[in-house]
Design an enzyme around this catalytic site. Sequence first.
Site, mmCIF file in Angstrom:
data_model
loop_
_atom_site.group_PDB
_atom_site.id
_atom_site.type_symbol
_atom_site.label_atom_id
_atom_site.label_comp_id
_atom_site.label_asym_id
_atom_site.label_seq_id
_atom_site.Cartn_x
_atom_site.Cartn_y
_atom_site.Cartn_z
ATOM 1 N N SER A 99 0.826 -1.199 0.000
ATOM 2 C CA SER A 99 0.000 0.000 0.000
ATOM 3 C C SER A 99 0.866 1.257 0.000
ATOM 4 O O SER A 99 1.963 1.268 0.575
ATOM 5 C CB SER A 99 -0.837 -0.007 1.276
ATOM 6 O OG SER A 99 -1.461 1.232 1.458
ATOM 7 N N TYR A 139 -1.794 0.225 10.297
ATOM 8 C CA TYR A 139 -2.030 -0.573 9.089
ATOM 9 C C TYR A 139 -0.830 -0.468 8.141
ATOM 10 O O TYR A 139 -0.294 -1.474 7.664
ATOM 11 C CB TYR A 139 -3.315 -0.079 8.412
ATOM 12 C CG TYR A 139 -3.400 -0.404 6.954
ATOM 13 C CD1 TYR A 139 -3.669 -1.695 6.523
ATOM 14 C CD2 TYR A 139 -3.201 0.588 5.990
ATOM 15 C CE1 TYR A 139 -3.731 -1.985 5.172
ATOM 16 C CE2 TYR A 139 -3.265 0.304 4.641
ATOM 17 C CZ TYR A 139 -3.517 -0.978 4.240
ATOM 18 O OH TYR A 139 -3.578 -1.271 2.900
ATOM 19 N N LYS A 192 2.041 -3.283 6.709
ATOM 20 C CA LYS A 192 2.374 -3.531 5.291
ATOM 21 C C LYS A 192 3.882 -3.405 5.064
ATOM 22 O O LYS A 192 4.483 -4.177 4.314
ATOM 23 C CB LYS A 192 1.622 -2.543 4.394
ATOM 24 C CG LYS A 192 0.127 -2.790 4.326
ATOM 25 C CD LYS A 192 -0.210 -3.889 3.333
ATOM 26 C CE LYS A 192 -1.637 -4.332 3.436
ATOM 27 N NZ LYS A 192 -2.029 -5.335 2.469
HETATM 28 N N1 UFG Z 1 -13.266 10.845 2.515
HETATM 29 C C1 UFG Z 1 -14.334 11.643 2.844
HETATM 30 N N2 UFG Z 1 -15.457 11.034 3.335
HETATM 31 C C2 UFG Z 1 -15.566 9.689 3.506
HETATM 32 C C3 UFG Z 1 -14.459 8.877 3.150
HETATM 33 C C4 UFG Z 1 -13.321 9.497 2.655
HETATM 34 O O1 UFG Z 1 -14.294 12.860 2.717
HETATM 35 O O2 UFG Z 1 -16.604 9.204 3.982
HETATM 36 C C5 UFG Z 1 -12.048 11.484 1.992
HETATM 37 C C6 UFG Z 1 -10.829 11.251 2.862
HETATM 38 O O3 UFG Z 1 -10.759 12.195 3.879
HETATM 39 C C7 UFG Z 1 -9.706 11.333 1.843
HETATM 40 C C8 UFG Z 1 -10.323 10.790 0.559
HETATM 41 O O4 UFG Z 1 -11.733 10.879 0.747
HETATM 42 O O5 UFG Z 1 -9.383 12.671 1.629
HETATM 43 C C9 UFG Z 1 -9.959 9.351 0.289
HETATM 44 O O6 UFG Z 1 -10.193 8.601 1.477
HETATM 45 P P1 UFG Z 1 -10.223 7.016 1.502
HETATM 46 O O7 UFG Z 1 -10.590 6.612 2.893
HETATM 47 O O8 UFG Z 1 -11.054 6.488 0.395
HETATM 48 O O9 UFG Z 1 -8.731 6.602 1.154
HETATM 49 P P2 UFG Z 1 -7.339 7.001 1.821
HETATM 50 O O10 UFG Z 1 -6.640 7.908 0.855
HETATM 51 O O11 UFG Z 1 -7.481 7.475 3.204
HETATM 52 O O12 UFG Z 1 -6.605 5.590 1.906
HETATM 53 C C10 UFG Z 1 -6.646 4.640 0.847
HETATM 54 C C11 UFG Z 1 -6.640 3.253 1.450
HETATM 55 C C12 UFG Z 1 -5.343 2.999 2.155
HETATM 56 C C13 UFG Z 1 -4.195 3.295 1.218
HETATM 57 C C14 UFG Z 1 -4.293 4.664 0.632
HETATM 58 C C15 UFG Z 1 -3.209 4.821 -0.381
HETATM 59 O O13 UFG Z 1 -7.740 3.079 2.347
HETATM 60 O O14 UFG Z 1 -5.289 1.646 2.518
HETATM 61 O O15 UFG Z 1 -5.553 4.826 0.008
HETATM 62 O O16 UFG Z 1 -3.275 6.052 -1.048
HETATM 63 F F1 UFG Z 1 -3.036 3.203 1.881
#
Ligand code: UFG
Length: 328
Positions: free
Chosen positions: A115, A139, A143
């Site tokens: 990841s 997490y 990894k």
């Molecule tokens: N977000 C919202 N509302 C939500 C969910 C997410 O605004 O209900 C925002 C988050 O704050 C973030 C973006 O959408 O800015 C993406 O969030 P995600 O939770 O979809 O993904 P992340 O970027 O936090 O993390 C994902 C995976 C990780 C991985 C990462 C790598 O969950 O396992 O991408 O870039 F490591």
Amino acid sequence: MNILIIGGAGYIGSHVAREFLDRGYKVTVFDNLSSGLRENLFPEASFIHGDILLYQKLKEAMEGQEAAVYLAAFKAVGESMIKPEKYSLNNITGTVNLLNAASEAGLKYIIFSSSAAVYGEPAYLPIDEKHPVNPENYYGFTKLEIEKFLGWYDRLKGIRYASLRYFNAAGYDVKGRITGLEQNPANLIPVIMEAASGMRSELAIFGDDYDTPDGTCIRDYIHVNDLATGHALALDYIAKNNKSLTVNLGSETGSSVMEVLQTARRVTGKPIPSRMAGRRPGDPARLTASAKLARELLGWQPQYSDMETLINTSWKAYAREAGNSCTR
Ligand code: UFG
């Protein structure tokens, strides 16, 4: 070639299993169905209902296999900070089991779903594989440790691996062959899809005061079919070159939360209610990949990772919920 897909009933695993089946591999899926779904299994693949923590069963599943894809890890960033024990047991102890079983069974190759979380807060963008690794959550730490275990078993046992550092995996099979929906998703696109289909009331946008053009966070979304292709190309590479590999898999394009939401409203034709919420701790403002290494070494080129296709394919999987859903 015989290949064992560990975690092959899950969201990414089922797409990976489909890819290897399409390429003529003899596929066996190994999954404990904790988040994987029977609905995601294909009749052409064998299925073993097992857990990576049960050594004997895992070892037996590996007998006669040449390669394994390892996707059976817990992946909820927030949960990992509250329940590190759960992540230690499954992700770390599970890896030790897996590598010991692999070496006893004579497995040659492992493709590991790593990841971008191994990098932590970006020091520069786009992030290439030389970027320092400094995970900000437990997490991501697990990894990174798994990558180190793989490195040692490569040196000591000759098991070649490809560690694939996924950016934000999203979308559904472009041919519509995978229909299982993730349970209690926390990632942006499935949450938006649930809001569009009426399975949840709204999207909470985690912060609009970041240093980005519209104030919301920018991420690199990569289509799960493109990820799946990356796994097949990576296996070809390590088998042909007898050499392990660590590469990013990302689209090299950044999309903000607002851009994703607007595309989803347009593509689905649904209003998708949203509200501004506070920042989620640990979210960097921007994350984008350099996937130059994967392009150069593997000849990998994302085909489906434009936002329109990401949303369109996701909506095809979720739309059937739109008719018969109630707000949970
Ligand atoms: N977000 C919202 N509302 C939500 C969910 C997410 O605004 O209900 C925002 C988050 O704050 C973030 C973006 O959408 O800015 C993406 O969030 P995600 O939770 O979809 O993904 P992340 O970027 O936090 O993390 C994902 C995976 C990780 C991985 C990462 C790598 O969950 O396992 O991408 O870039 F490591």
